[in-house]
Every structure is written in C-alpha cells, then in structure tokens.
Design an enzyme around this catalytic site. Structure first.
Site, PDB file in Angstrom:
ATOM      1  N   ASP A  68      13.769  23.088  -1.906  1.00 32.14           N
ATOM      2  CA  ASP A  68      14.449  22.306  -2.940  1.00 32.14           C
ATOM      3  C   ASP A  68      15.918  22.069  -2.653  1.00 32.14           C
ATOM      4  OD1 ASP A  68      12.022  22.693  -4.551  1.00 32.14           O
ATOM      5  OD2 ASP A  68      12.750  24.758  -4.654  1.00 32.14           O
ATOM      6  N   HIS A  80      -6.374  -7.510  13.113  1.00 32.79           N
ATOM      7  CA  HIS A  80      -5.211  -6.630  13.088  1.00 32.79           C
ATOM      8  C   HIS A  80      -4.879  -6.232  14.521  1.00 32.79           C
ATOM      9  CE1 HIS A  80      -2.213  -4.246  11.144  1.00 32.79           C
ATOM     10  NE2 HIS A  80      -2.738  -3.079  11.447  1.00 32.79           N
ATOM     11  N   CYS A 107      15.473  24.042   2.945  1.00 34.68           N
ATOM     12  CA  CYS A 107      14.577  24.814   2.075  1.00 34.68           C
ATOM     13  C   CYS A 107      13.692  23.841   1.286  1.00 34.68           C
ATOM     14  CB  CYS A 107      15.382  25.672   1.106  1.00 34.68           C
ATOM     15  SG  CYS A 107      16.658  26.682   1.879  1.00 34.68           S
ATOM     16  N   TYR A 123      17.465  30.471   5.241  1.00 33.27           N
ATOM     17  CA  TYR A 123      16.350  31.276   5.737  1.00 33.27           C
ATOM     18  C   TYR A 123      16.399  31.461   7.242  1.00 33.27           C
ATOM     19  CZ  TYR A 123      13.824  30.647   1.283  1.00 33.27           C
ATOM     20  OH  TYR A 123      13.439  30.651  -0.016  1.00 33.27           O
ATOM     21  N   ARG A 135     -10.657  -0.264  14.365  1.00 36.23           N
ATOM     22  CA  ARG A 135     -10.604   0.427  13.066  1.00 36.23           C
ATOM     23  C   ARG A 135     -11.704  -0.119  12.155  1.00 36.23           C
ATOM     24  NH1 ARG A 135      -4.756   0.845  10.198  1.00 36.23           N
ATOM     25  NH2 ARG A 135      -5.122  -1.329   9.689  1.00 36.23           N
ATOM     26  N   ARG A 164       1.544 -10.846   7.674  1.00 34.33           N
ATOM     27  CA  ARG A 164       1.436  -9.641   6.829  1.00 34.33           C
ATOM     28  C   ARG A 164       2.454  -8.579   7.249  1.00 34.33           C
ATOM     29  NH1 ARG A 164      -4.039  -9.873   8.927  1.00 34.33           N
ATOM     30  NH2 ARG A 164      -3.518  -7.918   9.961  1.00 34.33           N
ATOM     31  N   LYS A 181       0.844  -1.198   0.000  1.00 36.47           N
ATOM     32  CA  LYS A 181       0.000   0.000   0.000  1.00 36.47           C
ATOM     33  C   LYS A 181       0.886   1.257   0.000  1.00 36.47           C
ATOM     34  CE  LYS A 181      -0.343  -0.537   4.991  1.00 36.47           C
ATOM     35  NZ  LYS A 181      -1.059  -1.272   6.053  1.00 36.47           N
TER      36      LYS A 181
END
Ligand SMILES: *Cc1c(COP(=O)(O)O)cnc(C)c1O
Length: 381
Positions: free
Chosen positions: A317, A168, A315, A268, A139, A227, A41
């Site tokens: 990028d 689960h 930052c 920054y 859940r 799992r 997932k």
C-alpha cells in the site's frame, strides 16, 4: 460500494482531452475514409470503459470493441447505441445476452454461427456478426480457404447479417524486416479470403484488420475500418506518426516525511541503506494498487518537476522516495508516478520486459479514476 467512497490521494487521472487529440491525430494519419473502431476491452485498458467510449464517440469513433459480454452490456446500460464488436468467444449460454444487447460477435466457425443464429432467432432479432479469418495470428477465426463457405452460411441465415469480415495481425507493431514480410503475407491471405467471398456473390461487409501497429506501419491494412487500441490510449512508436500522448496519469501525494541518518534502512528486506543523511517521503501507493513490486529499485517519481528514486521495496500500500538531504518538499505535496511529465507506462513496461497495456490494465479498482477534459497536466505537472 466498498471502493472509492472517499477520494484517495492516489488516483489515475484520465485525460479525456488527450484521448480526443489522439483520435484526431489518427484521423489525420489515416485520412477521412476508414472508420475507427476503438477497443475498450478490459475497462478500456484500465482507463474506464464508459467515459472513454463516450469521449471516443464524440470525437468521431464509430465502432467500439470489447472482449466479454459484461463489457458490452456495460456500454449498452450507459445508453451507448454504437455497434459493439465482441472480440473473444463467449459461451453458448451467453449468446442470448449477446443478442439482447445487440453485440456483434466475431465468428470463425459454422457451429458457432449456428448457435448465434439460433439465439438471435429466439430473441426475434437479426444479429450483426463479423466473420473472423485466421490469417496467421493463430487465435480465433476460420482458415482463409473456408471463409467463402462460412460467409455464405451467415449471409443465408435469416437471423444473421454479415456486417463485416476481419482478421488480426500478429506482428504488425514490429518494423523488423521478417515481421513486415509476415504481415504482408497475412494481408495477402486476407485479400484472398475476401476475394473468395466476393466470387461467391456475397458482400463481405466492412473489411478490417489494422491494430495500432498496422496503423503505424502498414498503410495497406487500413481497409474500411481500423481498430487501434494502445495508440489511442497514447502509446505509439517513438519517432513515428501519429504522435500521441498518454491518457492515463497515476498520481498520489506524500503522506509522511522524515529525516533518516546515513546507514539506516528503508522498507522490507532492508535492501536500501541511506548512503548519507537524507529525507524520505512515504507515498500511499503500492502493488496493491497495481504498481508492480518488481519496479522496486528501478523507479523514480516526479515531484515539482524533479525526479526522485524510490528507496527500498514497494510495499502493498505504500512506497518510499529519497528526496535527498537538502529538499524543501513538504508533506501532502503532489507526486506523479507515471504519465504526465513522469516516465510513461511504456517506460515502466520496458523496464519490466512487458508492454504498456499490462501496466495500465494493472492499475486496479482500488485506484479511483478522475476524468478531466480541461487540458491541464496532473497535479505534479
Ligand atoms: C485488442 C485488439 C485490438 C487492439 O490492439 P492494439 O494493439 O491495442 O491496437 C485490435 N483487434 C483485436 C482483435 C484485438 O483483440
């Protein structure tokens, strides 16, 4: 394709050979009997669902699990025929696609079982479903005492097949006494539910409960199938078996390098001031790639086997690393941010009060994935 048309220096190297070894380590731990279902997932926890699934199936994994219908269809479109569990609940409108794709939903209520049966009937299919029992995760799933009746409905439905029964676990990854006890209670409730199904004369199919934590800490949870997700991606419990290696390595290369004088500031907010004359490397990776900005001031990167702290804020990028005054490191040299020899995603997560899952899932689609089978470490070793 707006993304990844050119090969960026910043990339997530996905070591599929490590994934194969992790699967073998889990197989050695659980013995030959239980099947392995690999959760892929969220694009295989950020690693890339199709290459991960293909490698896993080759390494002996028999089931895959996804959260959304799109994720399941992506596997089918790649030609994957293995059973695919659908762990979350899609809209009723999505059930025709579930049936068409032969995805196996987890079902925990009568209304949804009817809807799934209808969709399967209309598609002319017999849909494999797994009954989900809520034993304390809170859940999805039916209460343990309702399992037998729901199993009977599914088993009697002409368009549904009860292929498995699952639960689960909420705290299986915790070795704390109280949590071990809670998991024991969850498993006892699950056994009671399965007992009820059997007493009603119904075959519950494959029994499965164990996520990664249970594979490590709860032998009795292995049942017919396990799992484990995060364990297969290489994040185990320190000092415990199976020992696994992180599959994802985030790397980049120095894009710019310069000398700064004592007292000059970097990035920054001017949160970092050079304590001495030094050399600063700019790295073309930032929070826009999924490197959490909150790691500013709390992350070192690996270059040529040495660790160098980031200077100033991360930052969008780019970010900057302090190489010290006497370095001979050059522009364009490779850098490992995490995985490989650098700290792992789990170490980064610990600093942020989160879990490794959130770090690897967070490396977004701007970062190309490079798949390797060769066993070589990433560029920075
Ligand atoms: C995600 C998930 C898993 C895998 O959990 P890990 O902690 O990664 O091992 C197993 N079962 C279900 C139902 C899940 O949603």
């Amino acid at each position: 394709m707006p993304y990844n048309t050119f090969m960026r220096s910043t990339k997530a190297v996905i070591h599929l050979d490590r994934l194969s070894r992790n699967i073998a380590a889990i197989r050695a731990k659980i013995g030959p009997e239980p099947l392995i279902c690999m959760p892929v997932k969220a694009d295989a926890y950020g690693h890339g669902a199709v290459p991960v699934a293909l490698t896993a199936l080759e390494a002996g994994v028999r089931y895959l699990a996804v959260a959304t219908v799109d994720e399941g269809i992506e596997l089918r479109e790649a030609g994957i025929k293995a059973p695919v569990l659908l762990l979350s609940i899609p809209l009723p409108d999505e059930l025709p696609a579930v049936a068409a794709g032969d995805l196996s939903p987890l079902i925990g209520d009568r209304e949804y079982a009817e809807a799934a049966g209808r969709a399967a009937g209309q598609a002319g299919k017999r849909l494999s479903v797994h009954l989900k029992v809520d034993t304390g995760m809170g859940r999805v799933g039916c209460p343990p005492e309702a399992a037998a009746e729901l199993a009977a409905f599914i088993a009697a439905h002409p368009s549904l097949e009860l292929a498995g029964t699952a639960t689960h676990l909420a705290v299986a990854d915790s070795p704390a006494e109280a949590d071990l006890g809670y998991t024991g209670e969850q498993l006892a409730r699950f056994r009671a539910a399965v007992g009820g199904i059997r007493r009603a004369g119904i075959d519950p199919g494959l029994l499965h409960a164990a996520n990664s934590g249970a594979v490590i800490f709860h032998k009795e949870a292995r049942l017919d199938m396990v799992r484990p997700g995060i364990l297969l991606y290489g994040y185990g419990a320190p000092g415990k078996t199976p020992e696994v290696e992180p599959v994802m390595e985030l790397v980049t290369r120095i894009s710019f390098i310069k000398r700064v004088k004592a007292g000059e500031t970097v990035s920054y907010g001017r949160t970092w001031t050079a304590p001495r004359d030094t050399v600063i490397a700019t790295l073309p990776v930032g929070y826009g790639d999924g490197l959490p900005r909150r790691l500013s001031g709390n992350l070192s990167v690996r270059i040529r086997g040495g660790m160098y702290p980031l200077a100033g804020r991360i930052c969008m990028d780019q970010c900057m690393a302090d190489l010290g005054p006497d370095t001979d490191i050059q522009r364009w040299e490779p850098v490992t941010i995490f995985g490989g020899g650098a700290p792992s995603a789990a170490d980064l997560a610990a600093r942020l009060g989160t879990i490794s899952y959130e770090i690897t899932c967070g490396i977004n689609k701007r970062v190309p994935r490079e798949y390797r089978h060769d066993g070589n470490a990433g560029p920075a070793g």
